[in-house]
Design a protein around this motif. Structure first.
Motif, mmCIF file in Angstrom:
data_model
loop_
_atom_site.group_PDB
_atom_site.id
_atom_site.type_symbol
_atom_site.label_atom_id
_atom_site.label_comp_id
_atom_site.label_asym_id
_atom_site.label_seq_id
_atom_site.Cartn_x
_atom_site.Cartn_y
_atom_site.Cartn_z
ATOM 1 N N ASP A 189 -43.488 -30.278 -49.260
ATOM 2 C CA ASP A 189 -44.275 -31.003 -48.275
ATOM 3 C C ASP A 189 -43.430 -31.473 -47.102
ATOM 4 O O ASP A 189 -43.856 -31.423 -45.949
ATOM 5 N N VAL A 190 -42.210 -31.966 -47.408
ATOM 6 C CA VAL A 190 -41.360 -32.459 -46.329
ATOM 7 C C VAL A 190 -40.891 -31.322 -45.430
ATOM 8 O O VAL A 190 -41.009 -31.383 -44.195
ATOM 9 N N LEU A 191 -40.351 -30.271 -46.036
ATOM 10 C CA LEU A 191 -39.782 -29.173 -45.246
ATOM 11 C C LEU A 191 -40.857 -28.264 -44.668
ATOM 12 O O LEU A 191 -40.770 -27.854 -43.507
ATOM 13 N N GLY A 192 -41.861 -27.948 -45.480
ATOM 14 C CA GLY A 192 -42.881 -27.008 -45.020
ATOM 15 C C GLY A 192 -43.609 -27.494 -43.793
ATOM 16 O O GLY A 192 -43.837 -26.743 -42.833
ATOM 17 N N LEU A 197 -44.127 -26.806 -37.860
ATOM 18 C CA LEU A 197 -44.298 -27.296 -36.489
ATOM 19 C C LEU A 197 -43.175 -26.810 -35.583
ATOM 20 O O LEU A 197 -43.408 -26.439 -34.416
ATOM 21 N N ILE A 198 -41.947 -26.818 -36.133
ATOM 22 C CA ILE A 198 -40.826 -26.313 -35.328
ATOM 23 C C ILE A 198 -41.034 -24.847 -34.993
ATOM 24 O O ILE A 198 -40.768 -24.403 -33.857
ATOM 25 N N SER A 225 -37.511 -32.049 -35.607
ATOM 26 C CA SER A 225 -36.331 -31.869 -36.453
ATOM 27 C C SER A 225 -35.713 -33.222 -36.819
ATOM 28 O O SER A 225 -35.227 -33.412 -37.940
ATOM 29 N N LYS A 226 -35.740 -34.184 -35.888
ATOM 30 C CA LYS A 226 -35.231 -35.516 -36.190
ATOM 31 C C LYS A 226 -36.051 -36.168 -37.292
ATOM 32 O O LYS A 226 -35.517 -36.777 -38.226
ATOM 33 N N GLU A 227 -37.384 -36.035 -37.181
ATOM 34 C CA GLU A 227 -38.258 -36.580 -38.211
ATOM 35 C C GLU A 227 -38.042 -35.874 -39.545
ATOM 36 O O GLU A 227 -38.077 -36.501 -40.615
ATOM 37 N N LEU A 259 -48.041 -38.265 -38.114
ATOM 38 C CA LEU A 259 -48.498 -36.897 -38.407
ATOM 39 C C LEU A 259 -49.359 -36.357 -37.275
ATOM 40 O O LEU A 259 -49.224 -35.197 -36.863
ATOM 41 N N VAL A 260 -50.262 -37.190 -36.807
ATOM 42 C CA VAL A 260 -51.159 -36.745 -35.745
ATOM 43 C C VAL A 260 -50.372 -36.425 -34.477
ATOM 44 O O VAL A 260 -50.604 -35.410 -33.813
ATOM 45 N N THR A 261 -49.395 -37.284 -34.154
ATOM 46 C CA THR A 261 -48.601 -37.055 -32.937
ATOM 47 C C THR A 261 -47.841 -35.743 -33.009
ATOM 48 O O THR A 261 -47.805 -34.965 -32.042
ATOM 49 N N LEU A 262 -47.232 -35.465 -34.154
ATOM 50 C CA LEU A 262 -46.490 -34.205 -34.298
ATOM 51 C C LEU A 262 -47.413 -33.000 -34.224
ATOM 52 O O LEU A 262 -47.064 -31.976 -33.631
#
Length: 381
Positions: A189-192, A197-198, A225-227, A259-262
């Motif tokens: 969940d964290v990486l995927g 998005l990246i 990437s920072k997040e 989440l919405v912002t990203l």
């Protein structure tokens, strides 16, 4: 020491006076009263051997020897076998039950000899060796019976221990499997989500000749990437902590705006419909956050959607989490993301349904069960 139920201290204490009373009563009846010095000495032998039974569980062999000596003394004093044999039988039973089979056989043979010598003084042509044979058969029955029972008990104890060990190993394997799945879900969940998005922003930067838009995509990649690094450090810190109840803060619906912002940076238009809920337990709050996160990841990667709607609302004792998009809504085999969302929901006693929405697109709908009990303090989602 054997673990049979009546081997407790109370049962052992109650048995001794009963055996002593029976042996003394038998002596008085057999002798017709305690009149001679020999009869008083025999009474002393009965009382001493009966009292020694108090120590039969701590020192079974020594008590067996004392009981055998008392039997021999009794026979030598009164020239006949007597009820003191009950004391010896109890002592012999204990010796066998505590695992000293060879000692018990030796004590049994010695008692048969002593019994035969005492019986020989009163032997007649009609009863020659009859009492001795009866006594020998009695002792053989005691030794064989107790030995068989002990072996059966030990076999049952070993079987129970084996079953307990197997259950312990199975429980350890089950816990290890659950822990691996939990770690896999967290990392997925964290990486995927962030890497997806990246990837979207990088594709946009490559295919947009406009420098302004490319710069915006690169800024979004930097922020994402920072997040990603921040949340990955938090997740790994939680996984390193011993125990099943991490103390480090975990993400929840209070970070839904992030989440919405990203997701908006990837070109999605997102609407949120949040109905105020009561404070959520940490495990429910985390599951709701991860399900929304994974659903948005699938929208940005696979749906080809331009708009998505996030709904969170209470439903009696449950919390409903829905994410709908206006994408293609194509149905295919569930990937790791959908599998992980389903595992999170079911782990809380809830459920997950995925499929085409009523107006097209794709919909993820999770029902998360709130556990009974006092609610945690905190702001509502």
């Amino acid at each position: 020491m054997s673990a049979w139920g009546w081997h407790g201290r109370a049962a052992n204490t109650a048995l001794v006076p009963v055996v002593g009373l029976v042996a003394v009563t038998g002596l008085v009846v057999q002798a017709g009263g305690i009149d001679t010095a020999a009869e008083w000495a025999a009474l002393l032998a009965v009382l001493a051997s009966s009292a020694a039974l108090y120590l039969r569980r701590c020192h079974p062999v020594a008590v067996g020897v004392v009981a055998l000596a008392a039997v021999g003394s009794y026979g030598a004093l009164l020239h006949r076998p007597g009820p003191i044999m009950l004391v010896f039988v109890v002592a012999l039973y204990t010796v066998v039950d505590e695992g000293h089979l060879a000692v018990a056989i030796g004590l049994g043979l010695a008692s048969v000899v002593a019994f035969a010598l005492a019986d020989s003084y009163n032997r007649t042509e009609n009863t020659a060796n009859g009492a001795t044979l009866l006594h020998a058969g009695w002792l053989v029955a005691v030794i064989v019976g107790v030995t068989r029972n002990r072996r059966a008990y030990l076999a049952e104890a070993r079987a129970r221990a084996l079953v307990a060990d197997q259950r312990t190993e199975e429980e350890a394997r089950r816990r290890a499997t659950e822990e691996r799945l939990r770690i896999a879900r967290e990392l997925h969940d964290v990486l995927g989500h962030h890497l997806s998005l990246i990837n979207v922003q990088a594709s946009a930067a490559l295919h947009r000749p406009d420098p302004t838009r490319s710069e915006q995509a690169l800024i979004a990649i930097k922020q994402t990437s920072k997040e990603t690094l921040r949340e990955l450090r938090t997740t790994l810190g939680i996984l390193r902590q011993p125990g099943e109840s991490p103390t480090a803060p975990t993400p929840g619906l209070n970070r839904l705006d992030e989440l919405v912002t990203l997701a908006v940076r990837s070109g999605l238009e997102i609407h949120t419909e949040l109905t105020e809920t009561r404070p959520l337990p940490p495990e429910v709050d985390l599951a709701a956050y991860r399900i929304v996160q994974e659903a948005l990841t699938n929208v940005t990667r696979h749906a080809g959607a331009t708009t998505a709607v996030i709904r969170v609302r209470p439903d009696h004792d449950d919390v409903l989490v829905e994410v709908e998009d206006d994408g293609s809504g194509a149905v295919g085999p569930p990937g790791n993301g959908i599998v992980g969302m389903g595992e999170r929901a079911r782990a809380l006693g809830g459920s997950l349904t995925t499929g085409p929405g009523p107006d097209g697109g794709f919909r993820v709908r999770a029902r998360l069960r709130l556990p009974p009990g006092p609610l945690p303090t905190g702001a509502p989602a």
